[in-house]
Enzyme design. Structure first.
Site, PDB file in Angstrom:
ATOM      1  N   ILE A 189       0.832  -1.208   0.000  1.00  0.00           N
ATOM      2  CA  ILE A 189       0.000   0.000   0.000  1.00  0.00           C
ATOM      3  C   ILE A 189       0.868   1.261   0.000  1.00  0.00           C
ATOM      4  O   ILE A 189       0.568   2.237  -0.701  1.00  0.00           O
ATOM      5  CB  ILE A 189      -0.933  -0.017   1.242  1.00  0.00           C
ATOM      6  CG1 ILE A 189      -1.998  -1.124   1.088  1.00  0.00           C
ATOM      7  CG2 ILE A 189      -1.585   1.339   1.460  1.00  0.00           C
ATOM      8  CD1 ILE A 189      -2.777  -1.433   2.363  1.00  0.00           C
TER       9      ILE A 189
ATOM     10  N   ASP B  41      11.585   3.726   4.979  1.00  0.00           N
ATOM     11  CA  ASP B  41      11.304   2.291   5.151  1.00  0.00           C
ATOM     12  C   ASP B  41      12.530   1.603   5.763  1.00  0.00           C
ATOM     13  O   ASP B  41      13.670   2.039   5.551  1.00  0.00           O
ATOM     14  CB  ASP B  41      10.974   1.668   3.785  1.00  0.00           C
ATOM     15  CG  ASP B  41      10.151   0.399   3.904  1.00  0.00           C
ATOM     16  OD1 ASP B  41       8.975   0.411   3.466  1.00  0.00           O
ATOM     17  OD2 ASP B  41      10.668  -0.619   4.410  1.00  0.00           O
TER      18      ASP B  41
ATOM     19  N   ASP C 204      13.858   3.282  10.795  1.00  0.00           N
ATOM     20  CA  ASP C 204      13.036   2.326  11.534  1.00  0.00           C
ATOM     21  C   ASP C 204      12.057   3.113  12.404  1.00  0.00           C
ATOM     22  O   ASP C 204      12.493   3.839  13.312  1.00  0.00           O
ATOM     23  CB  ASP C 204      13.968   1.456  12.398  1.00  0.00           C
ATOM     24  CG  ASP C 204      13.219   0.432  13.228  1.00  0.00           C
ATOM     25  OD1 ASP C 204      11.976   0.472  13.275  1.00  0.00           O
ATOM     26  OD2 ASP C 204      13.904  -0.406  13.847  1.00  0.00           O
ATOM     27  N   VAL C 205      10.760   2.970  12.161  1.00  0.00           N
ATOM     28  CA  VAL C 205       9.781   3.767  12.927  1.00  0.00           C
ATOM     29  C   VAL C 205       9.705   3.349  14.393  1.00  0.00           C
ATOM     30  O   VAL C 205       9.075   4.036  15.198  1.00  0.00           O
ATOM     31  CB  VAL C 205       8.362   3.748  12.289  1.00  0.00           C
ATOM     32  CG1 VAL C 205       8.378   4.318  10.877  1.00  0.00           C
ATOM     33  CG2 VAL C 205       7.737   2.362  12.341  1.00  0.00           C
TER      34      VAL C 205
ATOM     35  N   ASN D 215       2.155   4.884   7.273  1.00  0.00           N
ATOM     36  CA  ASN D 215       1.645   3.621   6.727  1.00  0.00           C
ATOM     37  C   ASN D 215       2.408   2.390   7.218  1.00  0.00           C
ATOM     38  O   ASN D 215       1.871   1.283   7.170  1.00  0.00           O
ATOM     39  CB  ASN D 215       1.713   3.724   5.193  1.00  0.00           C
ATOM     40  CG  ASN D 215       1.506   2.394   4.530  1.00  0.00           C
ATOM     41  OD1 ASN D 215       0.374   1.927   4.386  1.00  0.00           O
ATOM     42  ND2 ASN D 215       2.596   1.744   4.124  1.00  0.00           N
TER      43      ASN D 215
ATOM     44  N   SER E  42      -7.257   0.176   9.587  1.00  0.00           N
ATOM     45  CA  SER E  42      -7.674  -1.145   9.080  1.00  0.00           C
ATOM     46  C   SER E  42      -9.127  -1.413   9.442  1.00  0.00           C
ATOM     47  O   SER E  42      -9.642  -0.890  10.441  1.00  0.00           O
ATOM     48  CB  SER E  42      -6.798  -2.245   9.696  1.00  0.00           C
ATOM     49  OG  SER E  42      -7.300  -3.525   9.372  1.00  0.00           O
TER      50      SER E  42
ATOM     51  N   TYR F 225      -3.221  -7.335  16.638  1.00  0.00           N
ATOM     52  CA  TYR F 225      -3.245  -6.442  15.473  1.00  0.00           C
ATOM     53  C   TYR F 225      -4.437  -5.477  15.560  1.00  0.00           C
ATOM     54  O   TYR F 225      -4.305  -4.277  15.313  1.00  0.00           O
ATOM     55  CB  TYR F 225      -3.306  -7.278  14.189  1.00  0.00           C
ATOM     56  CG  TYR F 225      -3.338  -6.457  12.928  1.00  0.00           C
ATOM     57  CD1 TYR F 225      -2.218  -5.757  12.504  1.00  0.00           C
ATOM     58  CD2 TYR F 225      -4.504  -6.369  12.163  1.00  0.00           C
ATOM     59  CE1 TYR F 225      -2.248  -4.986  11.352  1.00  0.00           C
ATOM     60  CE2 TYR F 225      -4.544  -5.619  11.003  1.00  0.00           C
ATOM     61  CZ  TYR F 225      -3.415  -4.931  10.600  1.00  0.00           C
ATOM     62  OH  TYR F 225      -3.455  -4.167   9.457  1.00  0.00           O
TER      63      TYR F 225
ATOM     64  N   LYS G 104      -4.682  -1.316  15.693  1.00  0.00           N
ATOM     65  CA  LYS G 104      -5.385  -0.466  14.716  1.00  0.00           C
ATOM     66  C   LYS G 104      -6.534   0.307  15.366  1.00  0.00           C
ATOM     67  O   LYS G 104      -6.868   1.412  14.929  1.00  0.00           O
ATOM     68  CB  LYS G 104      -5.873  -1.320  13.543  1.00  0.00           C
ATOM     69  CG  LYS G 104      -4.724  -1.863  12.682  1.00  0.00           C
ATOM     70  CD  LYS G 104      -3.858  -0.736  12.094  1.00  0.00           C
ATOM     71  CE  LYS G 104      -2.749  -1.261  11.200  1.00  0.00           C
ATOM     72  NZ  LYS G 104      -1.975  -0.194  10.558  1.00  0.00           N
TER      73      LYS G 104
ATOM     74  N   THR H 186      -9.044  -6.544   3.531  1.00  0.00           N
ATOM     75  CA  THR H 186      -7.853  -7.321   3.186  1.00  0.00           C
ATOM     76  C   THR H 186      -7.374  -6.927   1.793  1.00  0.00           C
ATOM     77  O   THR H 186      -8.130  -7.006   0.825  1.00  0.00           O
ATOM     78  CB  THR H 186      -8.151  -8.827   3.235  1.00  0.00           C
ATOM     79  OG1 THR H 186      -8.754  -9.123   4.492  1.00  0.00           O
ATOM     80  CG2 THR H 186      -6.879  -9.637   3.088  1.00  0.00           C
TER      81      THR H 186
END
Ligand SMILES: NC(=O)c1ccc[n+]([C@@H]2O[C@H](COP(=O)([O-])OP(=O)(O)OC[C@H]3O[C@@H](n4cnc5c(N)ncnc54)[C@H](O)[C@@H]3O)[C@@H](O)[C@H]2O)c1
Length: 263
Positions: free
Chosen positions: A29, A48, A64-65, A91, A143, A156, A160, A188
């Site tokens: 994405i 990234d 690295d976030v 993202n 999500s 997860y 979100k 998804t």
């Protein structure tokens, strides 16, 4: 500064002259979003862990976030290369499966650290630059898991759910500074991540069929479809839109269909 929304001959979906940073922008994405923002005229940097998947004209930033120093340096490098910042797409994210019994504390800390605190760190580093923009927008990738109970996704989903609440709180905090904050809620989506999940399933074909069938449209969402929603929320076309969650989920959240045979 020009008022991008009122000029009759200006397409408000265009992003010419705007500078954008996309985290997790080297795959799925994020990559589709970075490409679309660039195609609409923005100068785009991708932050990234492994930015090698992003090609010119995208600028690659390795960071690295989950590490505050890395994020500060990465955002600083992006701002330097772009000459400012108007759009931040938060993202980057990782998955987890299992019920509340299945993930240990270390896994909980890891996923929340990347998926929630990753957005906090990046936005914190970006805000001083966004405040200087006449068109500042933050878009978070949330999500369907934030708004629907999905089996085997306790950790997860919790991450979100936090992203959804964080989006609303950030939108309130920064609306008077001219910074809009929204999120997209994909169903998804057919990305390398889901490909990895399918590869790990006992019967990948049956698993794909089950995921397709879960969505009222009968197919997975594409990364490009999610990117289009992010690009809209990031653009001057959405100048009055803040504090919203835009579902791109094939109808999964809102529709309640009867089985096809029953119609
Ligand atoms: N694919 C789906 O079905 C789906 C559905 C809803 C939401 N999402 C969300 O969309 C986002 C992107 O998912 P995707 O499917 O495109 O995944 P992906 O795995 O294809 O891409 C994720 C990218 O994030 C990067 N990344 C991971 N951890 C990082 C870190 N600590 N620092 C910097 N970069 C990091 C990866 O290197 C990768 O390039 C995630 O936030 C995910 O939760 C995905």
């Amino acid at each position: 500064m020009t008022d991008r929304t009122s000029a009759p001959d200006t397409d408000p979906n265009r992003l010419d002259g705007l500078k954008a940073l996309v985290t997790g922008g080297a795959s799925g994405i994020g990559l589709a979003t970075a490409r679309l923002l660039a195609a609409r005229g923005a100068d785009v940097a991708v932050l990234d862990l492994d930015p090698s998947g992003a090609r010119a004209p995208l600028h690659r930033i390795k960071a690295d976030v989950s590490d505050d120093t890395s994020v500060r340096e990465g955002v600083g490098a992006a701002v330097e290369r772009l000459g400012g910042l108007d759009i931040l797409v938060n993202n980057a994210g990782i998955g987890a499966s299992g019920t509340v019994e299945d993930n240990d504390d270390a896994q909980w800390h890891r996923v929340l650290d990347v998926n929630v605190l990753g957005m906090v760190r990046t936005t914190r580093a970006a805000l001083p630059h966004l405040r200087r923009s006449a068109h500042a927008a933050v878009v978070n990738t949330c999500s369907i898991a934030a708004t629907a109970g999905l089996p085997q996704r306790a950790l997860y989903s919790a991450s979100k759910g936090a992203v959804l609440s964080l989006t609303l709180a950030m939108a309130a905090d920064h609306v008077r500074e001219g910074v809009r904050v929204n999120c997209v809620n994909p169903g998804t989506a057919d990305t390398p991540w889901v490909g990895r999940l399918l590869d790990a399933a006992d019967d990948p074909q049956a698993e794909r069929a089950a995921l397709n069938a879960r969505q009222p449209m009968g197919r997975l969402v594409s990364a490009e479809e999610v990117a289009a929603a992010i690009a809209y929320l990031a653009s001057p076309a959405a100048a009055s839109v803040t504090g919203t969650a835009l579902a791109v989920d094939g109808g999964m959240q809102g529709l309640r269909l009867r089985p096809a045979a029953a119609r």
